[in-house]
Design a protein around this motif. Structure first.
Motif, PDB file in Angstrom:
ATOM      1  N   LEU A   1       0.911  -1.239   0.009  1.00  0.00           N
ATOM      2  CA  LEU A   1       0.004   0.157  -0.110  1.00  0.00           C
ATOM      3  C   LEU A   1       1.017   1.354   0.082  1.00  0.00           C
ATOM      4  O   LEU A   1       1.722   1.661   1.027  1.00  0.00           O
ATOM      5  N   ASP A   2       0.913   2.214  -1.005  1.00  0.00           N
ATOM      6  CA  ASP A   2       1.482   3.321  -1.042  1.00  0.00           C
ATOM      7  C   ASP A   2       0.954   4.271  -0.058  1.00  0.00           C
ATOM      8  O   ASP A   2      -0.079   4.563   0.150  1.00  0.00           O
ATOM      9  N   ASN A   3       1.946   4.711   0.969  1.00  0.00           N
ATOM     10  CA  ASN A   3       1.824   5.519   2.011  1.00  0.00           C
ATOM     11  C   ASN A   3       2.383   6.739   1.795  1.00  0.00           C
ATOM     12  O   ASN A   3       2.411   7.548   2.595  1.00  0.00           O
ATOM     13  N   SER A   4       2.606   7.240   0.706  1.00  0.00           N
ATOM     14  CA  SER A   4       3.284   8.649   0.303  1.00  0.00           C
ATOM     15  C   SER A   4       2.453   9.739   0.170  1.00  0.00           C
ATOM     16  O   SER A   4       1.035   9.446  -0.068  1.00  0.00           O
TER      17      SER A   4
ATOM     18  N   ILE B   1       3.818   1.210   2.593  1.00  0.00           N
ATOM     19  CA  ILE B   1       5.342   1.514   2.081  1.00  0.00           C
ATOM     20  C   ILE B   1       5.492   3.123   1.892  1.00  0.00           C
ATOM     21  O   ILE B   1       4.842   4.030   1.221  1.00  0.00           O
ATOM     22  N   GLY B   2       6.645   3.617   2.425  1.00  0.00           N
ATOM     23  CA  GLY B   2       7.108   5.053   2.477  1.00  0.00           C
ATOM     24  C   GLY B   2       8.395   5.083   2.429  1.00  0.00           C
ATOM     25  O   GLY B   2       9.137   4.227   2.128  1.00  0.00           O
TER      26      GLY B   2
ATOM     27  N   VAL C   1       0.677 -11.004  -5.894  1.00  0.00           N
ATOM     28  CA  VAL C   1       1.256  -9.835  -5.330  1.00  0.00           C
ATOM     29  C   VAL C   1       0.430  -8.508  -5.946  1.00  0.00           C
ATOM     30  O   VAL C   1       0.111  -8.554  -7.065  1.00  0.00           O
ATOM     31  N   ILE C   2      -0.031  -7.527  -4.958  1.00  0.00           N
ATOM     32  CA  ILE C   2      -1.067  -6.760  -4.922  1.00  0.00           C
ATOM     33  C   ILE C   2      -0.320  -5.462  -4.769  1.00  0.00           C
ATOM     34  O   ILE C   2      -0.154  -5.206  -3.526  1.00  0.00           O
ATOM     35  N   THR C   3      -0.463  -4.401  -5.640  1.00  0.00           N
ATOM     36  CA  THR C   3       0.018  -3.197  -5.185  1.00  0.00           C
ATOM     37  C   THR C   3      -0.751  -1.866  -5.250  1.00  0.00           C
ATOM     38  O   THR C   3      -1.696  -1.786  -6.627  1.00  0.00           O
ATOM     39  N   ILE C   4      -1.627  -1.155  -4.449  1.00  0.00           N
ATOM     40  CA  ILE C   4      -2.205  -0.024  -4.708  1.00  0.00           C
ATOM     41  C   ILE C   4      -1.624   1.311  -4.714  1.00  0.00           C
ATOM     42  O   ILE C   4      -0.932   1.492  -3.348  1.00  0.00           O
ATOM     43  N   THR C   5      -1.476   2.006  -5.498  1.00  0.00           N
ATOM     44  CA  THR C   5      -0.611   3.001  -5.595  1.00  0.00           C
ATOM     45  C   THR C   5      -1.149   4.099  -6.846  1.00  0.00           C
ATOM     46  O   THR C   5      -1.922   3.830  -7.594  1.00  0.00           O
TER      47      THR C   5
END
Length: 300
Positions: free
Chosen positions: A167-170, A202-203, A254-258
């Motif tokens: 998970l994109d935490n930026s 993820i940051g 693999v899953i990415t949310i961004t």
């Protein structure tokens, strides 16, 4: 009365039975003109849930997830909350529906009316209204497909042994993007309940939630609460690669949310090109990679 955390529950089976006797009179159509058979059946289902310690904890966790999704000042619609919970419970108890089950790796075939996805592979994540929700790979996205248009992949007859979720935490994910991202996560997490799943925020630093699927239901509120999009940047796709390269020869998801806007990864992993680099390095491996892209002209 709803506790804030499962461990702080202030009622037990005896309390439920005591209050259920009074409530059943209120919800019975013969005792209350405002009640209906539908209300009475719904009451019976919730009574069943609250009478079980395991289901009570799951219900409290579900309510916490619903509360995390509310806008400021917005109130819960308890009728909708209960319907969603019962729907998810029924799906988990069913587990296997026809020739397929949640977590099966399938290929779409014979879908002449939608040639753009015919032949695409994906994962069964939920069964609803006589159709399977299938998460497509590798581009991501969810479609509803009749079972007659699905076939098992020969090398994937069973459930996936593991799943990684990034998970994109930026900071660029703040606002509407974060809200949409949490909706994607909430839509997908019933499928996490049947597969051991590791979730990472993820940051510049990362926060890992790693547990067996049975505990994921209780973890979901903590994940959504911690996902604040407050990191100054992220080495997202490079980090994803370094995390999964050790599992390259093991079948997993693999899953990415961004939004892929704050990535600080150098070279080939920078920006959207980083996803292509990731796919190339994992080419031929038994890994299914899905990207949910938010706030970009290529949203899907």
């Amino acid at each position: 009365r709803r506790p804030t955390q499962p461990k702080g529950m202030e009622f037990n089976e005896i309390d439920v039975k005591k209050h259920a006797r009074k409530a059943s009179k209120w919800w019975h159509p013969d005792s209350n003109e405002e009640a209906s058979d539908e209300h009475f059946v719904a009451f019976g289902k919730i009574k069943e849930v609250l009478s079980s310690k395991r289901l009570r904890e799951a219900y409290v966790a579900h309510v916490d997830v619903e509360m995390e999704m509310l806008d400021e000042g917005e109130k819960l619609d308890w009728k909708t909350v209960n319907k969603r919970f019962m729907k998810q419970k029924d799906k988990r108890q069913a587990g296997i529906i026809g020739d397929f089950k949640v977590g099966d790796w399938v290929i779409i075939h014979g879908l002449t009316e939608r040639p753009e996805i015919d032949g695409t592979t994906g994962t069964c994540i939920e069964f609803s209204n006589n159709r399977w929700k299938v998460m497509l790979s590798p581009k991501g996205g969810v479609v509803k497909i009749s079972a007659k248009n699905l076939k098992h992949l020969e090398d994937a007859a069973g459930r996936l042994p593991m799943r990684h979720v990034f998970l994109d935490n930026s900071g660029s994910m703040w606002g509407e993007r974060l809200k949409d991202a949490k909706l994607v996560f909430t839509d997908l997490y019933p499928s996490f309940l049947v597969t051991p799943t590791a979730v990472q925020l993820i940051g510049k630093s990362s926060h890992r939630f790693n547990d067996h699927a049975a505990s994921m239901e209780l973890m979901a509120p903590s994940i959504l609460q911690a996902w604040m999009a407050n990191e100054p940047g992220t080495y997202l796709l490079e980090y994803v690669y370094k995390q999964i390269e050790g599992f390259a020869n093991f079948k997993h998801d693999v899953i990415t949310i961004t939004d892929v806007e704050d990535t600080s990864s150098p070279g080939k992993f920078h920006g959207m090109s980083g996803f292509n680099e990731l796919m190339q390095r994992m080419h031929g491996k038994p890994i299914r990679i899905s990207l949910f892209l938010l706030g970009n002209s290529t949203d899907g």
